[in-house]
Design an enzyme around this catalytic site. Structure first.
Site, PDB file in Angstrom:
ATOM      1  N   ASP A 104     -25.646 -12.124 -29.258  1.00 16.17           N
ATOM      2  CA  ASP A 104     -25.077 -13.346 -28.671  1.00 16.17           C
ATOM      3  C   ASP A 104     -24.513 -13.102 -27.275  1.00 16.17           C
ATOM      4  O   ASP A 104     -24.404 -14.040 -26.477  1.00 16.17           O
ATOM      5  CB  ASP A 104     -23.936 -13.886 -29.543  1.00 16.17           C
ATOM      6  CG  ASP A 104     -24.421 -14.400 -30.877  1.00 16.17           C
ATOM      7  OD1 ASP A 104     -25.519 -14.984 -30.922  1.00 16.17           O
ATOM      8  OD2 ASP A 104     -23.702 -14.210 -31.875  1.00 16.17           O
ATOM      9  N   ASP A 120     -26.531 -26.020 -26.538  1.00 15.70           N
ATOM     10  CA  ASP A 120     -25.177 -26.110 -25.937  1.00 15.70           C
ATOM     11  C   ASP A 120     -25.057 -27.060 -24.747  1.00 15.70           C
ATOM     12  O   ASP A 120     -23.934 -27.440 -24.380  1.00 15.70           O
ATOM     13  CB  ASP A 120     -24.657 -24.738 -25.472  1.00 15.70           C
ATOM     14  CG  ASP A 120     -24.448 -23.766 -26.615  1.00 15.70           C
ATOM     15  OD1 ASP A 120     -24.537 -24.197 -27.780  1.00 15.70           O
ATOM     16  OD2 ASP A 120     -24.211 -22.584 -26.350  1.00 15.70           O
ATOM     17  N   SER A 134     -24.690 -16.148 -21.656  1.00 17.84           N
ATOM     18  CA  SER A 134     -26.106 -16.502 -21.533  1.00 17.84           C
ATOM     19  C   SER A 134     -26.426 -17.166 -20.207  1.00 17.84           C
ATOM     20  O   SER A 134     -27.368 -17.967 -20.116  1.00 17.84           O
ATOM     21  CB  SER A 134     -26.527 -17.406 -22.702  1.00 17.84           C
ATOM     22  OG  SER A 134     -26.593 -16.654 -23.878  1.00 17.84           O
ATOM     23  N   ARG A 181     -27.211 -22.693 -16.591  1.00 14.46           N
ATOM     24  CA  ARG A 181     -27.160 -22.660 -18.056  1.00 14.46           C
ATOM     25  C   ARG A 181     -25.844 -22.070 -18.565  1.00 14.46           C
ATOM     26  O   ARG A 181     -25.245 -21.234 -17.899  1.00 14.46           O
ATOM     27  CB  ARG A 181     -28.348 -21.812 -18.559  1.00 14.46           C
ATOM     28  CG  ARG A 181     -28.603 -21.924 -20.038  1.00 14.46           C
ATOM     29  CD  ARG A 181     -29.841 -21.155 -20.425  1.00 14.46           C
ATOM     30  NE  ARG A 181     -29.636 -19.726 -20.377  1.00 14.46           N
ATOM     31  CZ  ARG A 181     -30.643 -18.839 -20.408  1.00 14.46           C
ATOM     32  NH1 ARG A 181     -31.890 -19.238 -20.463  1.00 14.46           N
ATOM     33  NH2 ARG A 181     -30.381 -17.553 -20.375  1.00 14.46           N
ATOM     34  N   ASP A 182     -25.477 -22.477 -19.758  1.00 13.46           N
ATOM     35  CA  ASP A 182     -24.302 -21.924 -20.446  1.00 13.46           C
ATOM     36  C   ASP A 182     -23.047 -22.129 -19.585  1.00 13.46           C
ATOM     37  O   ASP A 182     -22.282 -21.200 -19.342  1.00 13.46           O
ATOM     38  CB  ASP A 182     -24.524 -20.423 -20.728  1.00 13.46           C
ATOM     39  CG  ASP A 182     -23.788 -19.969 -21.990  1.00 13.46           C
ATOM     40  OD1 ASP A 182     -23.386 -20.827 -22.790  1.00 13.46           O
ATOM     41  OD2 ASP A 182     -23.616 -18.746 -22.170  1.00 13.46           O
ATOM     42  N   TYR A 221     -35.063 -23.406 -23.260  1.00 14.09           N
ATOM     43  CA  TYR A 221     -33.717 -22.916 -22.914  1.00 14.09           C
ATOM     44  C   TYR A 221     -33.720 -22.280 -21.526  1.00 14.09           C
ATOM     45  O   TYR A 221     -33.725 -21.061 -21.380  1.00 14.09           O
ATOM     46  CB  TYR A 221     -33.305 -21.874 -23.970  1.00 14.09           C
ATOM     47  CG  TYR A 221     -31.865 -21.426 -23.920  1.00 14.09           C
ATOM     48  CD1 TYR A 221     -30.824 -22.345 -23.910  1.00 14.09           C
ATOM     49  CD2 TYR A 221     -31.530 -20.075 -23.923  1.00 14.09           C
ATOM     50  CE1 TYR A 221     -29.497 -21.928 -23.889  1.00 14.09           C
ATOM     51  CE2 TYR A 221     -30.207 -19.644 -23.905  1.00 14.09           C
ATOM     52  CZ  TYR A 221     -29.193 -20.583 -23.886  1.00 14.09           C
ATOM     53  OH  TYR A 221     -27.879 -20.181 -23.884  1.00 14.09           O
TER      54      TYR A 221
HETATM   55  C1  BGC Z   1     -29.715 -15.596 -25.209  1.00 19.29           C
HETATM   56  C2  BGC Z   1     -31.206 -15.714 -25.025  1.00 19.29           C
HETATM   57  C3  BGC Z   1     -31.931 -15.392 -26.306  1.00 19.29           C
HETATM   58  C4  BGC Z   1     -31.393 -16.218 -27.451  1.00 19.29           C
HETATM   59  C5  BGC Z   1     -32.019 -15.856 -28.768  1.00 19.29           C
HETATM   60  C6  BGC Z   1     -29.271 -16.436 -26.406  1.00 19.29           C
HETATM   61  O1  BGC Z   1     -27.935 -16.224 -26.659  1.00 19.29           O
HETATM   62  O2  BGC Z   1     -29.048 -15.996 -24.066  1.00 19.29           O
HETATM   63  O3  BGC Z   1     -31.602 -14.834 -24.027  1.00 19.29           O
HETATM   64  O4  BGC Z   1     -33.306 -15.599 -26.170  1.00 19.29           O
HETATM   65  O5  BGC Z   1     -29.998 -16.067 -27.556  1.00 19.29           O
HETATM   66  O6  BGC Z   1     -31.677 -14.589 -29.182  1.00 19.29           O
END
Ligand code: BGC
Length: 448
Positions: free
Chosen positions: A403, A225, A185, A178-179, A173
């Site tokens: 989240d 995502d 995120s 990203r996102d 990830y």
């Molecule tokens: C976050 C990450 C995190 C993951 C698991 C995501 O929403 O952006 O930083 O590692 O959730 O908790």
């Protein structure tokens, strides 16, 4: 940063603080952090992002990848360097069968620290049980890559000691930009700043660790995502701008991880996202095309659904927010998607996240994804899935990790995290959200 520097100065004159170095994996800095910035011996306070510094194993500060990736170009990624080549033929069938899932110490430590803060003895005991439930470990910044080696070494040692075969679950990830359709995120790499090459380097770093432990099986969820955003959110400038990089990055990840025998599931959103009839065919086409473009990797087992979301695998009756979608839960979505993928030449199997799906009918809209109020831990990870298409029910999102922040002044504030069905006082994405964890424990279904 300024606050952390000031605190370091304070620590030097207040011995009591010096003794209270933060334990391994604890937070030790970041914007707004007012706690201790020192780490116990054997660990180093490492910047993961502007908001979160963490004590990670090691004695020197890790440096984010930059120069090592310059030899690659964005259009023609090279293959990984030297090292042992694992078997090129995956085991037939479900990759989970016959394996013991490794419990990541990172999450177990988070849970134990959280349980220690619960005064009610019954709730505390229930909370502690969560430390024994396997979740995936998210590699959401390149600085965490070395810790994969630590976990694999531990899993390898446990395997040798017990005679059991171990499997480590990871989430890849760190795509640049990203996102792209949300803010919570936002990641560390940007396409404009050589992010795709940095992503290749991130993948290479994971691969370098995995190569060292061929006796440990690795299962990976690839980039939550990202591809779903390319199906439905190309009207968002950041997503259309990221389309090529997402595809190139994903293909690189699939090829490199395939070469070291990692069993992979591409993230496929969830029923309320790609499960709508207008989205199913374009989604199946995109996944099948990527599968082909990556050379039909033998270890790409299929797709992961409902990652970090709240849908039931099988809902007794449709939640009213599903508004007549015939694919109102994950099993209907999977049953609809699988034939379309097969028709596109991708014979996919699935894993489904049920970590926070214990309580249903708690959202105001199906698209609400941020710290949904009233959620509870869901079905425990199991291979008893009731469907030959589904390899395993898993917990991908480590329940209790946030989240997204509800602080409207944060650059990563996303309006979904301020909705009335989102829990208030939420910290940054990925950091620990104690009150939310306690609710997940209380509302767990089945009960803990
Ligand atoms: C976050 C990450 C995190 C993951 C698991 C995501 O929403 O952006 O930083 O590692 O959730 O908790």
């Amino acid at each position: 940063m300024f606050k952390s520097t000031a605190l370091v100065a304070l620590i030097s004159v207040v011995p009591a603080f010096v003794n209270a170095a933060q334990p391994l994996y604890a937070q030790c800095g970041g914007i707004g952090w007012t706690g201790d910035t020192s780490c116990v011996s054997g660990s180093v306070c490492t910047k993961l992002n502007d908001y979160y510094f963490q004590c990670l194993a090691g004695t020197t500060t890790s440096t984010p990848a930059t120069s090592s990736s310059t030899s690659k170009t964005t259009s023609t990624p090279t293959t990984s360097s030297s090292g042992s080549t694992p078997s090129t033929t995956p085991a037939a069938g479900n990759p989970y069968t016959g394996y013991q899932i490794y419990l990541t110490p990172y999450y177990a430590d988070e849970v134990k620290a959280a349980a220690a803060k619960i005064s009610d003895a019954t709730q505390k005991a229930k909370a502690l049980k969560v430390a024994d439930i396997p979740t995936f470990t998210w590699f959401d910044v390149v600085a965490k890559a070395p810790t994969l080696g630590t976990y694999l070494a531990d899993a390898s040692a446990k395997g040798k000691a017990s005679g059991q075969k171990y499997l480590v679950q990871i989430v890849v990830y760190d795509l640049p930009d990203r996102d792209c359709a949300a803010l919570a995120s936002n990641g560390e790499f940007s396409i404009a700043k050589d992010g795709l090459n940095k992503y290749y380097d991130y993948i290479d770093q994971l691969v370098a660790q995995i190569k060292k432990y061929p006796d440990v099986r690795v299962v990976a969820v690839i980039e939550p995502d990202s591809l779903a955003n390319l199906v439905t959110n190309l009207n968002v400038a950041k997503c259309s701008g990221a389309q090529t990089a997402y595809k190139q990055g994903t293909i690189y990840a699939l090829k490199q991880l395939n070469a070291v025998g990692v069993y992979m599931y591409l993230d496929a959103g969830h029923a309320g996202w790609l499960g709508w009839s207008a989205n199913l065919t374009p989604a199946a086409q995109l996944f099948s095309q990527l599968y082909k473009d990556a050379g039909s990797p033998a270890y790409l087992r299929g797709l992961a659904t409902n990652v970090a979301n709240y849908n039931a695998l099988s809902a007794g009756s449709p939640d009213p927010i599903t508004q007549g979608n015939s694919n109102y839960d994950e099993i209907h979505y999977i049953n609809a998607l699988a034939p379309a993928l097969a028709a596109g030449g991708f014979p996919a199997h699935f894993i489904v996240d049920q970590g926070r799906s214990g309580v249903q009918n708690i959202r105001q809209q199906w698209g609400d994804w941020c710290n949904v109020k009233g959620a509870g831990f869901g079905t425990r990870p199991t291979l008893n899935t009731g469907s030959s298409l589904i390899d395993a029910i898993v917990w991908v999102k480590p329940g209790g990790e946030c989240d997204g922040t509800s602080d409207t002044s944060s650059p990563r504030y996303d309006a979904h995290c301020g909705l009335s069905d989102a829990a208030p006082n939420a910290p940054e994405a990925g950091t620990w959200f104690q009150s939310y964890f306690e609710t997940l424990v209380k509302n767990a279904n089945p009960a803990l």
